[in-house]
Design a protein around this motif. Structure first.
Motif, PDB file in Angstrom:
ATOM      1  N   ALA A 352       0.848  -1.195   0.000  1.00 35.27           N
ATOM      2  CA  ALA A 352       0.000   0.000   0.000  1.00 35.27           C
ATOM      3  C   ALA A 352       0.881   1.242   0.000  1.00 35.27           C
ATOM      4  N   GLN A 353       0.280   2.391  -0.212  1.00 40.14           N
ATOM      5  CA  GLN A 353       1.024   3.634  -0.346  1.00 40.14           C
ATOM      6  C   GLN A 353       1.665   4.068   0.970  1.00 40.14           C
ATOM      7  N   THR A 354       2.898   4.573   0.866  1.00 36.12           N
ATOM      8  CA  THR A 354       3.595   5.151   2.011  1.00 36.12           C
ATOM      9  C   THR A 354       3.340   6.656   2.041  1.00 36.12           C
ATOM     10  N   ALA A 355       2.959   7.198   3.213  1.00 42.25           N
ATOM     11  CA  ALA A 355       2.725   8.644   3.359  1.00 42.25           C
ATOM     12  C   ALA A 355       3.975   9.317   3.911  1.00 42.25           C
ATOM     13  N   THR A 356       4.219  10.567   3.497  1.00 41.34           N
ATOM     14  CA  THR A 356       5.436  11.283   3.913  1.00 41.34           C
ATOM     15  C   THR A 356       5.461  11.536   5.418  1.00 41.34           C
ATOM     16  N   ASP A 357       4.379  12.103   5.978  1.00 40.52           N
ATOM     17  CA  ASP A 357       4.375  12.421   7.410  1.00 40.52           C
ATOM     18  C   ASP A 357       3.055  12.063   8.075  1.00 40.52           C
ATOM     19  N   GLU A 358       2.301  11.128   7.455  1.00 37.88           N
ATOM     20  CA  GLU A 358       1.044  10.673   8.032  1.00 37.88           C
ATOM     21  C   GLU A 358       1.014   9.137   8.042  1.00 37.88           C
ATOM     22  N   GLU A 359      -0.097   8.598   8.484  1.00 33.47           N
ATOM     23  CA  GLU A 359      -0.249   7.138   8.529  1.00 33.47           C
ATOM     24  C   GLU A 359      -0.236   6.560   7.121  1.00 33.47           C
ATOM     25  N   GLY A 360       0.474   5.462   6.951  1.00 32.97           N
ATOM     26  CA  GLY A 360       0.541   4.821   5.648  1.00 32.97           C
ATOM     27  C   GLY A 360      -0.770   4.163   5.261  1.00 32.97           C
TER      28      GLY A 360
END
Length: 504
Positions: A352-360
């Motif tokens: 799944a997508q990785t978020a920069t500074d939030e929950e993945g």
């Protein structure tokens, strides 16, 4: 006596009576034979012998009085030097000058039917289609005599609705085309009829056309004419230099340019310019193979193959769904098999997508929804193909089961909803685990083994327990109702159980 063919009753000389009475009898018999048999004879059955072919001399036109000549094996023509325009109207004949067959119609025009041992195609109108120009959508009637329908698509798409296939003759066809490159003609079947096996519509391209042929009483076959792209005719494969493809030069122009061919004839690879893919860089340029319009269904092209430069390939699409056709059986997303000897298979990651500074983002595996009153689709984790290790599934409508060691069914989990089911282990653990415990089902009993070597198994509770050492039957005190059998390190322990109501 009676004659053979005309069945005349004649007197017999020397036998029939003589005298005046005999003369009268002779005269009577002869008159009857001449008047009843000889005079009206026409050589039909009982009226004389049939006239053989050798007995006929036809020296004038033979009039059939409007009747057909039937049961002819064939007809043979005597070649004629010339045929009169007035004497041989509506006749077939052979001219000696050519040896070919002709027909002179009712107007006296001579029509040549054969030429040099073949059907004479010169002058035939078999390939001339009666045209019908349409400026708007049109429903073709079964009684329409036109074959070619040309639609003006300058302003918009037009629809050509076919008649019911059952209402037209076998082999009936229509040539349906577009007069401009701006829009298309959409061909739709009637009712439940199909085109090429599909109930949907088919479309021509700009300046394109298609033949639609009645296949049977419920279906049509469509054959595209062309192809053309915005009015530019694409040549046959033999007219192209090997390795060349058609490319768009400007908004209104086409040209040919070479690309790199690789992997055989079933796909083409090459570089996609950065301008053709949003955000493209050298790291993500690749090649794609498309089907869709190329396959003749005139729908949005579908990506069927991607190849990058070894880093990654990006599909610049705002669509969030990868969808297989609903008729596809068991579609699979897979990596090509490793065929090199003694080479370990490569790992494959679905992330799944990785978020920069939030929950993945979460990876969600979801079974398919079902119709009312039926079980929902499940999610299965299989090892090496069909061996299921973990399953989340509805064993019956409204009864969800998480199962380990196999897929639960309504037979082995007859009741319960949102429960965990453990399949019996094939082999119980024989050594201690490290950093955790092993939980398993042993012949229908719940068991676990810890790092310290403790092996614990919980058997079913019973009113009485039989000692495994031959000590007889153990019965709990009256205050207790059942015994819980717990096996620890191979030794059975019996724990008396009592209900709260019996506690004093």
């Amino acid at each position: 006596m009676t004659t053979t063919y005309m069945r005349m009753d004649l007197p017999i000389p020397g036998t029939t009576a003589g005298g005046l009475a005999g003369l009268y009898l002779w005269a009577t018999m002869l008159n009857a034979a001449l008047e009843e048999k000889a005079d009206p004879h026409d050589h039909t059955s009982g009226k004389g012998t049939r006239v053989p072919t050798a007995g006929l001399l036809i020296n004038a036109d033979l009039d059939f009085h409007g009747y057909d000549a039937t049961q002819l094996r064939s007809s043979r023509y005597e070649p004629q030097a010339s045929v009169g325009a007035s004497d041989d109207v509506a006749c077939c004949y052979v001219l000696s000058s050519t040896g070919d067959l002709y027909y002179r119609n009712a107007a006296g025009a001579e029509i040549r039917l054969t030429s040099g041992g073949a059907v004479n195609a010169a002058g035939l109108s078999a390939n001339t289609y009666t045209p019908s120009n349409k400026v708007a959508s049109y429903t073709i009637s079964a009684s329409d005599t036109e074959t070619h329908f040309k639609f003006d698509t300058t302003a918009a798409d037009r629809t050509a609705a076919l008649p019911a296939a059952s209402a037209v003759a076998a082999g009936r066809f229509y040539l349906i085309g577009s007069s401009t490159g701006a829009n298309r003609v959409i061909v739709t079947p009637d009712g439940s009829d199909t085109i090429n096996g599909s109930a949907g519509s088919f479309s021509t391209r700009g300046f394109g056309a298609m033949y639609v042929v009645r296949h049977n009483s419920t279906s049509w076959l469509a054959y595209e004419v062309g192809p053309t792209l915005n009015g530019a005719t694409v040549p046959e494969a033999g007219g192209l230099t090997p390795g060349n493809v058609l490319k768009v030069n400007t908004a209104a122009g086409l040209y040919y340019a070479a690309v790199n061919l690789a992997g055989g004839s079933d796909h083409v690879t090459g570089e996609l310019p950065g301008a053709n893919m949003a955000g493209a860089t050298d790291a993500i340029r690749g090649a794609i193979v498309l089907t869709g319009d190329l396959a003749g269904d005139f729908e949005t092209p579908i990506v069927v193959q991607l190849s990058g430069n070894g880093v990654k390939t990006v599909v610049a699409s705002t669509s969030k769904t990868l969808e297989w056709a609903r008729t596809t059986a068991t579609p699979t997303l897979t990596q090509a098999n490793e065929t090199t000897a003694a080479t370990t298979g490569r790992n494959m990651t679905v992330r799944a997508q990785t978020a920069t500074d939030e929950e993945g983002g979460s990876l969600i595996l979801e079974g398919g929804s079902s119709g009312a009153g039926t079980a929902q689709g499940g999610v299965f984790l299989n090892l090496g193909g069909s061996s299921t290790l973990l399953a989340a599934d509805e064993v019956a409508p409204g009864r969800a089961v998480l199962s380990i060691g196999g897929a639960a069914t309504s037979s082995n989990v007859p009741t319960g909803d949102r429960v965990l089911w453990l399949a019996n282990c094939d082999t119980a653990p024989s050594s201690n685990p490290v950093g955790g415990v092993e939980i398993y089902a042993d012949a229908g009993a719940f068991a676990f083994r810890g790092t310290s070597g403790h092996r614990v198994r919980f058997d079913a509770m019973a009113n009485t327990v039989t000692s495994p050492s031959g000590g007889g039957v153990i019965t709990p005190p009256a205050a207790y109702h059942k015994c819980l059998v717990v096996t620890v390190e191979g030794t059975q322990y019996f724990i008396p159980m009592f209900t709260a109501a019996s506690y004093t």
